[in-house]
Design a protein around this motif. Structure first.
Motif, short mmCIF file in Angstrom:
data_model
loop_
_atom_site.label_atom_id
_atom_site.label_comp_id
_atom_site.label_asym_id
_atom_site.label_seq_id
_atom_site.Cartn_x
_atom_site.Cartn_y
_atom_site.Cartn_z
N GLN A 62 24.26 74.09 7.31
CA GLN A 62 23.85 73.51 6.03
C GLN A 62 22.72 74.27 5.39
N ASP A 92 29.77 74.42 5.22
CA ASP A 92 31.08 73.92 4.78
C ASP A 92 31.51 74.71 3.54
N ARG A 151 38.30 61.76 2.64
CA ARG A 151 38.35 63.15 3.07
C ARG A 151 39.75 63.76 3.04
N LYS A 185 38.82 71.74 11.96
CA LYS A 185 38.24 70.41 12.20
C LYS A 185 39.14 69.33 11.65
N HIS A 186 38.90 68.09 12.05
CA HIS A 186 38.00 67.63 13.11
C HIS A 186 38.93 67.22 14.24
N MET A 229 35.87 72.11 15.67
CA MET A 229 34.86 71.04 15.66
C MET A 229 35.47 69.78 16.26
N PHE A 232 34.50 62.71 15.12
CA PHE A 232 33.62 61.53 15.23
C PHE A 232 34.27 60.33 15.91
N ASP A 264 30.68 67.39 15.87
CA ASP A 264 30.39 67.12 14.46
C ASP A 264 28.96 66.61 14.36
N GLU A 509 33.48 63.18 2.05
CA GLU A 509 32.89 62.46 3.17
C GLU A 509 32.09 61.26 2.66
C1 BGC Z 1 31.20 66.54 8.57
C2 BGC Z 1 31.73 67.91 8.88
C3 BGC Z 1 30.80 68.96 8.37
C4 BGC Z 1 29.42 68.73 8.94
C5 BGC Z 1 28.42 69.76 8.48
C6 BGC Z 1 29.76 66.39 9.02
O1 BGC Z 1 29.21 65.18 8.62
O2 BGC Z 1 32.01 65.57 9.18
O3 BGC Z 1 33.00 68.07 8.33
O4 BGC Z 1 31.28 70.24 8.70
O5 BGC Z 1 28.98 67.45 8.53
O6 BGC Z 1 28.13 69.69 7.15
#
Ligand code: BGC
Length: 747
Positions: A62, A92, A151, A185-186, A229, A232, A264, A509
């Motif tokens: 991030q 992402d 999503r 993912k996921h 990844m 959850f 994740d 998300e």
């Molecule tokens: C999401 C992922 C994402 C990660 C990093 C998570 O909350 O489920 O898809 O890659 O955050 O941003």
């Protein structure tokens, strides 16, 4: 001082991994297995500060600063730590970096994975060269059965085979230049969250797991994905991120995945919320033992030394995990080239080829859902269309008139471009756009209005927002005033282009919806405009299936524009004027209402198919629009499907199917042939049908092509039992080409 072996690029990767591992302390190993953030949100101002930065960490995610700042942080890791291990920079990047491509769900509507491969390659190049991102946290390859889940926009639809084809293409594209790793993912089943509620419980049978959820991951693993990844959700009583059965036995064992698994964000330290392990040391041991190598965002794996000391984790497990992380770093050449190029953005991003690709992609994604003759009786459009009555039609007068699309710009004097998405950039761009936030101008700054002005240069274009756009509040007085403006603008228009749908932040998300009709401010606008009786063309922007059949019935045409990227408005206008013949097909079923969810094509049969599903919907068991639906301005005829045996070196039982497809209309067009297989009698029940292949072809008017399908029985006719064994049962099968023509054959 002699150069250590791990720094020698000529040495084999495995030798380098072993050498470096032998030099690391347990604490250093634990750091390599953590992924931190510096700064907070992925936006251009998120540069982070030195004090937040831990240079021994395995990866940062991030982060969305500029390359120079990223390199400065990297320099600290490489030059000022004992072993100089470079950091992996993750973000992402789902459907573009600075050149915004269609969102993944829209990409799937193209049925052209080759375009996804090219787009992901561009995305990876841009984010590496422009931001130093070398780990793209995508593709998201989960099949989606519930459009309430926000999503779905990130994935490739409801079909496991199609999702697998796109997953593999995305992986190849991201990793093609060798500088970036994909993260599939996921893994696995997160999309099955109950009621579409993000992060909620998932109830998945072993059969559903094998038939629907696992296949796209197997395809991505086969394509060589470097990372995965973990998800959850929980599966059968165990959080997936603690499931050795899934992460090790299935992913590494059956699928042959060799890369690293990252959890994740925050998933591991939240296991306790599911009623599972609460103690951080216990969580650490379980997560690593299951098969995670890196903990995202929670620093949980800093508990590794404690877990080892407590005898809960062996050094072998830790070393295995660290090896997998180091291997990715060596494979990407990070030890040799830890720094990203510091070229100006204009030299690395939004290059003409990239924009052309975005444009081409947008043309292929849009789905024409409806195209009827205009209902009004006093417009020039209607007059024009009635003169084009199709002679061979035996239907009633209303059906004989030509459909409203394509429009002829020479004949249109007044256009009303109404609706909240008409003069907006955002609805086209989707919501994962860390680097493309400045959209006020430039490549990503195009609106429907901009494009309409270019395609209808002689027309007077009246613009009115018609209602508010950004939330779910019921219509207000402000909406009433906006609506009145729109009605005035549309009253005597030759054609109304009604631009509506969802803003991008309504998908993604934490963006689940309990209802999938249009946001409340929009229906009164649509009703009021439709009541004018002018030719009405709907342009809907959305990142999910929506359900508004009653409102759509009042439109003459409906073009589903998704969120198709920076050239979406141009592509939409090209379709409206017939410069491009629409060819997108739905990669998901559209329900008639929220109560019909889940509705998807590859369901299992019901004992009384003739019985209405609902007494308040007695006529219709199926979806509003089915998977694979999409109109064209031409018509395609399908010949007979033929199946013949075709021995190959690999299989004595291989078969070949053929079908001839003819463009029976007067315009060139593209058709996706979807090959469906049904296995009507099996010892373990099979879905009513499932896609086993698809191919998109182009046909000139009058042209015919034979489309061929090689059937490999083990791959295409066999099925998986819950324990993973694959069985091929002799018997009768049905093969259909796009549900237009079918053949029965026996094996
Ligand atoms: C999401 C992922 C994402 C990660 C990093 C998570 O909350 O489920 O898809 O890659 O955050 O941003």
């Amino acid at each position: 001082m002699k150069r250590p072996l791990y720094k020698n690029p000529a040495a084999p990767v495995e030798a380098r991994v072993r050498d470096l591992l032998a030099r690391m302390t347990l604490e250093e190993k634990a750091e390599q297995l953590c992924q931190d953030t510096i700064g907070k949100d992925p936006n251009p101002d998120n540069h982070g500060t030195d004090s937040e930065f831990n240079p021994r960490v395995g990866s940062i995610y991030q982060y969305c600063g500029d390359t120079r700042t990223r390199n400065a942080f990297q320099r600290i890791a490489v030059e000022r730590t004992r072993l100089g291990i470079p950091i992996l920079w993750a973000l992402d990047v789902i459907h573009g970096w600075r050149t915004m491509f269609p969102v993944s769900l829209a990409q799937a509507a193209s049925f052209l994975p080759s375009l996804t491969e090219r787009a992901q390659r561009v995305a990876a190049r841009e984010c590496w060269q422009d931001g130093g991102i070398d780990w793209l946290l995508g593709p998201m390859v989960e099949v989606g059965h519930d459009p309430r889940w926000g999503r779905n926009v990130e994935g490739y639809g409801e079909d496991p085979y199609t999702a697998g084809r796109f997953a593999a293409a995305a992986v190849r594209g991201i990793q093609r230049d060798g500088r970036c790793a994909a993260c599939v993912k996921h893994f696995v089943g997160y999309s099955a969250c109950e009621g579409g509620r993000d992060y909620s419980y998932t109830e998945i049978s072993a059969r559903a797991m094998r038939e629907w959820y696992l296949p796209p991951f197997a395809a991505a693993a086969k394509a060589g994905a470097l990372t995965v990844m973990s998800s959850f959700n929980e599966y059968d009583g165990v959080p997936v991120s603690a499931s050795r059965a899934l992460l090790t036995d299935e992913l590494r064992g059956r699928m042959g995945f060799r890369g690293l698994v990252v959890s994740d964000s925050g998933a591991l330290h939240r296991m306790g919320n599911m009623g599972y392990a609460h103690d951080p040391v216990d969580q650490t041991a379980r997560a690593i033992h299951a098969g995670n190598e890196m903990s995202m965002g929670d620093g949980l794996f800093r508990n590794i030394p404690a877990a080892v000391a407590a005898g809960k984790l062996s050094m072998e497990d830790v070393d295995e995990a660290v090896s997998r992380v180091l291997r990715v770093k060596f494979r990407l050449g990070l030890f040799e080239n830890p720094y990203a190029p510091e070229k100006p953005t204009r030299k690395t991003c939004q290059l003409p080829d990239a924009i052309d690709l975005a444009h081409q992609f947008a043309r292929e994604t849009m789905v024409l859902l409806k195209n009827d003759p205009p209902r009004g009786n006093n417009s020039s459009l209607v007059a024009r269309h009635s003169s084009l009555v199709t002679r061979h039609s035996s239907l009633g007068a209303a059906h004989r008139a030509a459909p409203v699309l394509p429009l002829d710009p020479r004949k249109i004097r007044k256009i009303a471009l109404v609706g909240p998405a008409g003069d907006e950039v955002h609805p086209h761009l989707g919501n994962w756009r860390a680097a493309a936030t400045d959209v006020s101008r430039g490549v990503n700054g195009e609106t429907f209005l901009d494009a309409a002005r270019r395609f209808f240069p002689k027309a007077e274009i009246r613009v009115a927002r018609g209602c508010t756009f950004w939330d779910y509040t019921p219509p207000t007085e402000k909406d009433a005033a906006l609506r009145a403006e729109a009605v005035a603008a549309a009253r005597d228009a030759d054609v109304v282009l009604l631009c509506f749908g969802e803003v991008p932040w309504m998908c993604g998300e934490k963006k689940s919806r309990r209802d999938i009709s249009l946001p409340p401010a929009q229906p009164p606008l649509i009703e009021a405009i439709a009541a004018l009786g002018r030719p009405l063309v709907g342009l809907c922007c959305s990142g999910r299936a929506l359900a508004f059949p009653d409102l759509a019935a009042k439109m003459d045409a409906l073009l589903w524009c998704w969120q198709s990227g920076c050239r979406a408005p141009t592509a939409a206008m090209e379709i409206l004027v017939g410069k491009v013949n629409p060819s997108g097909k739905l990669p998901i079923s559209f329900p008639r209402s929220v109560g019909q969810i889940p509705v998807f094509y590859n369901h299992h049969g019901k004992i009384t198919p003739e019985c209405p599903d609902y007494q308040d919907l007695p006529e219709e068991n199926g979806p509003w629009f089915p998977f694979g639906f999409g109109l064209s301005y031409t018509t395609f005829k399908y010949g007979k499907v033929k199946v013949a045996s075709k021995r190959t070196a690999r299989s004595a039982r291989a078969l070949e199917a053929t079908v001839e497809v003819t463009n029976a209309g007067s315009r060139a067009g593209k058709e996706t042939v979807l090959w469906y297989l049904s296995d009507p009698e099996a010892s373990y029940t099979q879905p009513v049908r499932r896609v086993i292949a698809f191919e998109k072809i182009s046909l000139k008017p009058g042209e015919a092509k034979t489309v061929r399908l090689r059937i490999d029985p083990m791959r295409d006719l066999a099925y998986d039992l819950p324990d993973g064994r694959r069985v091929l049962e002799p018997g009768e099968f049905v093969l259909s080409a796009s549900l237009r023509s079918e053949a029965r054959f026996a094996l």
